[in-house]
Motif scaffolding. Structure first.
Motif, PDB file in Angstrom:
ATOM      1  N   ASP A  72      -0.810   0.803   6.026  1.00 18.82           N
ATOM      2  CA  ASP A  72      -2.042   0.074   6.291  1.00 18.82           C
ATOM      3  C   ASP A  72      -2.423  -0.830   5.129  1.00 18.82           C
ATOM      4  N   LYS A  73      -1.500  -0.986   4.158  1.00 23.30           N
ATOM      5  CA  LYS A  73      -1.718  -1.876   3.023  1.00 23.30           C
ATOM      6  C   LYS A  73      -0.725  -3.039   3.084  1.00 23.30           C
ATOM      7  N   SER A  74      -1.025  -4.090   2.314  1.00 21.50           N
ATOM      8  CA  SER A  74      -0.198  -5.297   2.328  1.00 21.50           C
ATOM      9  C   SER A  74       1.067  -5.088   1.504  1.00 21.50           C
ATOM     10  N   VAL A  75       1.989  -6.047   1.615  1.00 17.51           N
ATOM     11  CA  VAL A  75       3.217  -5.999   0.828  1.00 17.51           C
ATOM     12  C   VAL A  75       2.915  -6.102  -0.660  1.00 17.51           C
ATOM     13  N   PHE A  76       1.807  -6.761  -1.024  1.00 16.17           N
ATOM     14  CA  PHE A  76       1.469  -6.889  -2.441  1.00 16.17           C
ATOM     15  C   PHE A  76       0.975  -5.555  -3.002  1.00 16.17           C
ATOM     16  N   ASN A  77       0.289  -4.766  -2.176  1.00 19.41           N
ATOM     17  CA  ASN A  77      -0.054  -3.408  -2.589  1.00 19.41           C
ATOM     18  C   ASN A  77       1.216  -2.580  -2.779  1.00 19.41           C
ATOM     19  N   PHE A  78       2.184  -2.768  -1.908  1.00 20.76           N
ATOM     20  CA  PHE A  78       3.478  -2.084  -1.998  1.00 20.76           C
ATOM     21  C   PHE A  78       4.156  -2.417  -3.336  1.00 20.76           C
ATOM     22  N   LEU A  79       4.190  -3.697  -3.682  1.00 17.18           N
ATOM     23  CA  LEU A  79       4.780  -4.135  -4.950  1.00 17.18           C
ATOM     24  C   LEU A  79       3.997  -3.590  -6.137  1.00 17.18           C
ATOM     25  N   TRP A  80       2.674  -3.626  -6.056  1.00 20.72           N
ATOM     26  CA  TRP A  80       1.845  -3.135  -7.151  1.00 20.72           C
ATOM     27  C   TRP A  80       2.105  -1.655  -7.399  1.00 20.72           C
ATOM     28  N   ARG A  81       2.218  -0.865  -6.346  1.00 25.36           N
ATOM     29  CA  ARG A  81       2.461   0.562  -6.508  1.00 25.36           C
ATOM     30  C   ARG A  81       3.850   0.824  -7.106  1.00 25.36           C
ATOM     31  N   PHE A  82       4.823  -0.013  -6.765  1.00 24.53           N
ATOM     32  CA  PHE A  82       6.157   0.088  -7.360  1.00 24.53           C
ATOM     33  C   PHE A  82       6.094  -0.174  -8.861  1.00 24.53           C
ATOM     34  N   LEU A  83       5.407  -1.258  -9.262  1.00 25.31           N
ATOM     35  CA  LEU A  83       5.285  -1.590 -10.693  1.00 25.31           C
ATOM     36  C   LEU A  83       4.493  -0.522 -11.439  1.00 25.31           C
ATOM     37  N   TYR A  84       3.455  -0.032 -10.819  1.00 26.97           N
ATOM     38  CA  TYR A  84       2.621   1.006 -11.413  1.00 26.97           C
ATOM     39  C   TYR A  84       3.456   2.267 -11.681  1.00 26.97           C
ATOM     40  N   GLU A  85       4.290   2.621 -10.704  1.00 26.91           N
ATOM     41  CA  GLU A  85       5.160   3.789 -10.873  1.00 26.91           C
ATOM     42  C   GLU A  85       6.167   3.546 -11.998  1.00 26.91           C
TER      43      GLU A  85
END
Length: 519
Positions: free
Chosen positions: A491-504
């Motif tokens: 339910d989140k955008s692809v940019f949230n997906f990328l942000w969570r990857f970088l955050y991890e």
């Protein structure tokens, strides 16, 4: 009587007869012409004028101060199109077509200073039914030219929905008849051009679109000073939305599409162009997090393109010398965190839908810009719209990030501040509609951290101390590398997906088990 005198008398008689015939026919045509249109039961308009001048020998007609109004409208309740036209000039009309078939066949129609106001109708306004069909057996012309026109479209409350000023148009080889009337484009033409000084359009309930100079033809589009402006303040917007939603403010100095081809094949619309060129885009995206989450599944870009219902093919989209800013506000009592991308230049290739395509090249996005106005960022993004797993790869390189630059973002979003420099960050993010994996690497100098409690106000001294014990002050000139995998929150955008990857990736290379700790 001499032969010469007989000839002169004969010529004089012919001239008199011709003059009388010309006057009589002109008078008859002046009566006949408006009746051709008015007598058609399908014609929904009353047409009047103050003066009609006919030069029969040249085949020219000039109409002065023409008025247009719907037959079934009243002064109290207006609907449909109303118009005032300073002058209409019809050149070289065919008398034979008029006398034999009640058709107006002309070379040129020139319309000066038309002012058209379109009021809403009880039934949705229909171009075919209201404008084109009444002329299906009437008009053939080589050119239609409109000079210095104005057009206004009103909504049900008489507020302006669309307005264009100083309109100049030219259509060539116009044809409307029974063979064209049922087509998707009921008016046939060989070419057209449209220019206007300014345009206003109310795009839904939340935005207005304005432009200055607008130039459109059958082969190209140029728009100067395009603006998409919210009607609501940020506070009004945040309080009005039932679920999380972005508010956009976009300005583009120039939009140029130099080679455009569009039309219909059977009932399928096609739009094709080798280039869309955007200069000095300034885009600010604001997301208030105070509203409830929108839990609907968000489509990835490959799926969005795959589901387009018409034939779209754009070879290249370019953004030049642009600026993009994303703002996220967690609560009314905190300022919005800002992520800025300046000197933004991007090239997007192969934007298309799968309809009527034999080749399906990869869609690519290449970006180079400055992150937070100081740190060079390069991104390469690829995906294939025909891949129903919606797989994609984003590769990036970020350099020379100062802690003073990222703290305004990190503190409101992550409850963390830092001192020191992030010299380089590299990442390869392989994702699809469900999950992702990839590589993350970082090199840094003199790094220290401060962690804050969830309210973002008080420092979490214990966690900060432990974090700084675990983090080396620098990476000793080496890249710290790790593998990262995260599940997609759909339910989140692809940019949230990328942000969570970088955050991890940051967590695994800098602060193992710390950032996700408690109070």
């Amino acid at each position: 009587m001499s032969l010469l005198k007989k000839i002169l008398i004969g010529l004089a008689i012919l001239i008199v007869i011709g003059t009388v015939a010309n006057y009589g026919l002109s008078y008859w045509i002046s009566r006949k012409l408006p009746n051709i249109i008015q007598s058609d039961k399908d014609m929904p308009y009353n047409i009047s004028y103050t003066d009609l001048d006919i030069v029969l020998l040249k085949g020219n007609i000039t109409v002065l101060n023409a008025s247009l109004s719907p037959k079934d409208s009243t002064a109290q309740l207006k609907s449909g199109a109303y118009g005032q036209i300073e002058k209409i000039r019809i050149e070289h009309f065919s008398l034979w077509a008029l006398l034999k078939n009640n058709k107006i066949s002309v070379d040129n129609i020139i319309i000066d200073k038309p002012e058209i106001i379109l009021y809403p109708e009880e039934n949705k306004y229909n171009v075919k039914g209201d404008l084109v069909k009444p002329f299906k057996n009437t008009v053939f012309t080589e050119t239609v030219e409109v000079n210095r026109g104005k057009f206004t479209l009103l909504d049900t409350t008489d507020n302006t929905k669309l307005k264009a000023s100083n309109i100049n148009m030219l259509f060539r080889n116009i044809k409307i008849d029974s063979t064209t009337i049922d087509d998707n484009l009921p008016v046939k033409y060989s070419s057209y051009s449209l220019k206007c000084d300014s345009l206003f359009y109310q795009a839904g309930k939340q935005y207005n679109i304005t432009t200055q100079e607008l130039n459109i033809s059958d082969t190209a589009i140029t728009v100067n000073n395009f603006k998409l402006t919210p009607e609501q303040s940020r506070m009004e917007f945040a309080q009005s939305i039932p679920k999380e939603k972005d508010q956009y403010r976009i300005e583009v100095n120039k939009i140029h599409i130099p080679d455009l081809l569009w039309g219909f094949v059977n009932d399928t619309l096609y739009v094709r162009t080798p280039l869309v060129d955007l200069t000095k885009v300034n885009a600010v995206i604001y997301r208030p997090k105070m509203a409830p989450d929108d839990l609907s599944v968000k489509k990835l870009y490959s799926q969005m393109l795959r589901e387009i219902k018409f034939d779209l093919k754009t070879d290249t989209i370019k953004l030049n010398d642009s600026y993009v800013e994303y703002q996220e506000q967690q609560s009314y009592d905190k300022p919005a965190a800002k992520v800025m991308f300046s000197d933004f230049n991007a090239t997007i290739k192969n934007i298309y839908s799968p309809i009527n395509k034999t080749e399906t090249p990869q869609t690519t996005l290449d970006v180079n810009c400055l992150f937070m106005k100081s740190s060079p960022l390069n991104v390469h993004w690829t995906f294939d719209i025909t891949d129903k797993t919606d797989a994609f790869t984003i590769q990036g390189k970020l350099q020379n990030v100062k802690s003073s630059v990222i703290d305004p973002v990190a503190k409101p979003l992550m409850n963390i501040t830092t001192t020191g420099d992030l010299k380089e960050i590299y990442f390869t993010f392989n994702g699809n509609r469900n999950n992702s994996n990839g590589d993350f690497a970082i090199r840094y100098d003199d790094l220290k951290v401060k962690l804050y409690k969830k309210d973002g106000k008080d420092k979490n001294k214990l966690m900060s101390a432990v974090g700084n014990l675990l983090v080396k002050n620098d990476s000793e000139g080496e890249l710290k590398e790790t593998e990262v995998s995260v599940e997609r929150v759909k339910d989140k955008s692809v940019f949230n997906f990328l942000w969570r990857f970088l955050y991890e990736g940051l967590k695994k290379t800098l602060l193992p088990k710390i950032i996700s700790g408690g109070d």
